[in-house]
Scaffold this motif. Structure first.
Motif, PDB file in Angstrom:
ATOM      1  N   SER A 144      89.157 102.193 -17.426  1.00  0.00           N
ATOM      2  CA  SER A 144      89.865 102.183 -16.148  1.00  0.00           C
ATOM      3  C   SER A 144      90.754 103.416 -16.019  1.00  0.00           C
ATOM      4  O   SER A 144      90.872 103.993 -14.934  1.00  0.00           O
TER       5      SER A 144
ATOM      6  N   THR B 103      94.694 100.806  -0.947  1.00  0.00           N
ATOM      7  CA  THR B 103      95.546  99.815  -1.595  1.00  0.00           C
ATOM      8  C   THR B 103      95.327  98.432  -0.995  1.00  0.00           C
ATOM      9  O   THR B 103      95.262  97.428  -1.721  1.00  0.00           O
TER      10      THR B 103
ATOM     11  N   ALA C  64      90.353 106.190 -13.114  1.00  0.00           N
ATOM     12  CA  ALA C  64      91.502 106.486 -12.261  1.00  0.00           C
ATOM     13  C   ALA C  64      91.889 107.958 -12.330  1.00  0.00           C
ATOM     14  O   ALA C  64      92.204 108.575 -11.310  1.00  0.00           O
ATOM     15  N   CYS C  65      91.847 108.546 -13.511  1.00  0.00           N
ATOM     16  CA  CYS C  65      92.179 109.966 -13.654  1.00  0.00           C
ATOM     17  C   CYS C  65      91.167 110.840 -12.921  1.00  0.00           C
ATOM     18  O   CYS C  65      91.544 111.829 -12.264  1.00  0.00           O
TER      19      CYS C  65
ATOM     20  N   ALA D 177      96.310 104.722  -7.216  1.00  0.00           N
ATOM     21  CA  ALA D 177      95.535 104.270  -8.373  1.00  0.00           C
ATOM     22  C   ALA D 177      96.354 103.311  -9.232  1.00  0.00           C
ATOM     23  O   ALA D 177      95.830 102.314  -9.747  1.00  0.00           O
TER      24      ALA D 177
ATOM     25  N   ILE E 133      95.498  99.460 -10.244  1.00  0.00           N
ATOM     26  CA  ILE E 133      95.550  98.957 -11.618  1.00  0.00           C
ATOM     27  C   ILE E 133      96.485  97.762 -11.718  1.00  0.00           C
ATOM     28  O   ILE E 133      96.191  96.764 -12.398  1.00  0.00           O
TER      29      ILE E 133
ATOM     30  N   THR F 115      92.499 113.467 -18.720  1.00  0.00           N
ATOM     31  CA  THR F 115      91.342 112.647 -18.348  1.00  0.00           C
ATOM     32  C   THR F 115      90.422 112.436 -19.540  1.00  0.00           C
ATOM     33  O   THR F 115      89.932 111.315 -19.786  1.00  0.00           O
TER      34      THR F 115
ATOM     35  N   ALA G 217      89.441 109.952 -10.343  1.00  0.00           N
ATOM     36  CA  ALA G 217      89.709 109.765  -8.914  1.00  0.00           C
ATOM     37  C   ALA G 217      90.894 110.610  -8.465  1.00  0.00           C
ATOM     38  O   ALA G 217      90.873 111.216  -7.382  1.00  0.00           O
ATOM     39  N   VAL G 218      91.936 110.684  -9.294  1.00  0.00           N
ATOM     40  CA  VAL G 218      93.107 111.492  -8.953  1.00  0.00           C
ATOM     41  C   VAL G 218      92.737 112.967  -8.894  1.00  0.00           C
ATOM     42  O   VAL G 218      93.150 113.694  -7.979  1.00  0.00           O
TER      43      VAL G 218
ATOM     44  N   THR H  38      97.107 107.839 -15.798  1.00  0.00           N
ATOM     45  CA  THR H  38      96.896 108.182 -14.391  1.00  0.00           C
ATOM     46  C   THR H  38      98.102 108.906 -13.818  1.00  0.00           C
ATOM     47  O   THR H  38      97.967 109.925 -13.119  1.00  0.00           O
TER      48      THR H  38
END
Length: 336
Positions: free
Chosen positions: A131, A163, A135-136, A284, A288, A121, A138-139, A91
């Protein structure tokens, strides 16, 4: 302000360790890793605003693929938590590649860096890190959206809210405060063993809410941790670990450190897409860490500090006077 917060975190860990005969070495090492990474990021980001995040992304990808201990695998092969470290490192690497792409001016170079981010990704999917892949993605999506945002404050507020929701959900699971259907669904994703660790952490936090049980002592006092096949003495949740080992003050200091980070990004002189992309990657990582043990890995702590430093550095070249004086310009996108 950041040094004061990190110093307070280190001091409090020493105080709680002295009271309960704990072992603060792990906390101090993590704080040192974050501080060192942040300083390196500020320096490298000022000198090489494009090359530095690109090198960071490639290094993170290389470490993930080349270091066996970070590769995800069955629980009887790799202790619980290594998969989280893999997801976190991928990520951060994707975030660094996107930051480099936004900082680049040549279209060909920007396209190559975007391909690198997409490749990271895909690597997460190939390695079986679900996960990390989520997360990647989403980034990447947040980075694309950041290119169309004129006010970074709205994005920073959204990251803070995300968060808080992730941390609150973790706390709700640990306290059995969720509806039965949702709790059963999350248990299938998180595993019963992890949730039992969270229950033990919350119980220890209630035992001594002020000081906790002492840094490094969760493994000694947790029944679930001691009965594991490969015990590592961690509850696999950063906020719950601090609550159990350092009490309410430890949790407040962790929240203060993250709020300082968001404030530093908000005040950064870097373009808004760079700032929000780095913020998305760090958010992210926070999610995690709320459900895993990622921050216990030195490479992840250094990477988090490095990305934060890169996103808050002030490049020495190619900066207009207006950009240097106005840290929140209205039209600071990298695209027309």
């Amino acid at each position: 302000m950041g040094m004061v917060v990190l110093g307070a975190c280190a001091t409090w860990s020493l105080i709680t360790a002295a009271v309960h005969d704990g072992r603060p070495e792990g906390v101090l090492l993590a704080l040192l890793a974050v501080a060192a990474g942040y300083a390196a990021g500020r320096i490298c980001g000022a000198l090489l605003p494009v090359a530095a995040p690109c090198a960071a992304a490639l290094t993170g990808l290389g470490l993930t693929v080349g270091v066996p201990h970070l590769a995800p695998g069955p629980e009887y092969i790799a202790p619980l938590g290594h998969a989280g470290a893999t997801a976190a490192l991928l990520t951060l690497s994707a975030g660094a590649a996107c930051c480099a792409a936004w900082a680049a001016k040549a279209p060909a170079l920007r396209l190559a860096l975007c391909v690198l981010a997409a490749g990271i990704t895909v690597t997460a999917a190939v390695l079986g890190s679900t996960s990390g892949f989520v997360a990647c993605v989403a980034v990447l999506l947040c980075s694309l959206a950041a290119g169309r945002m004129h006010r970074r404050g709205v994005g920073i507020a959204g990251l803070a809210l995300t968060t808080a929701l992730a941390t609150g959900l973790t706390w709700a699971v640990a306290g059995n405060a969720l509806p039965d259907g949702l709790a059963a669904s999350l248990e299938g994703q998180l595993t019963r063993h992890r949730i039992d660790l969270w229950h033990d952490a919350l119980h220890l936090a209630r035992t001594d809410a002020a000081l906790g049980v002492g840094p490094g002592r969760f493994g000694e006092l947790s029944t679930t941790a001691s009965q594991a096949l490969l015990p590592d003495g961690k509850p696999h949740s950063a906020p719950l670990q601090l609550a159990a080992e350092q009490g309410v003050v430890g949790v407040v200091l962790l929240a203060a450190a993250f709020c300082w980070l968001l404030h530093a990004l908000w005040r950064s002189s870097r373009p808004t897409p760079v700032v929000l992309t780095a913020g998305a990657a760090l958010t992210a990582l926070a999610a995690i860490a709320a459900v895993g043990n990622a921050l216990s890995f030195t490479t992840v702590s250094v990477g988090a500090g490095l990305l934060a430093g890169l996103a808050t550095a002030r490049p020495l070249a190619d900066e207009s006077p207006q950009r240097e004086t106005d840290v929140r310009p209205r039209n600071d996108r990298l695209t027309p």
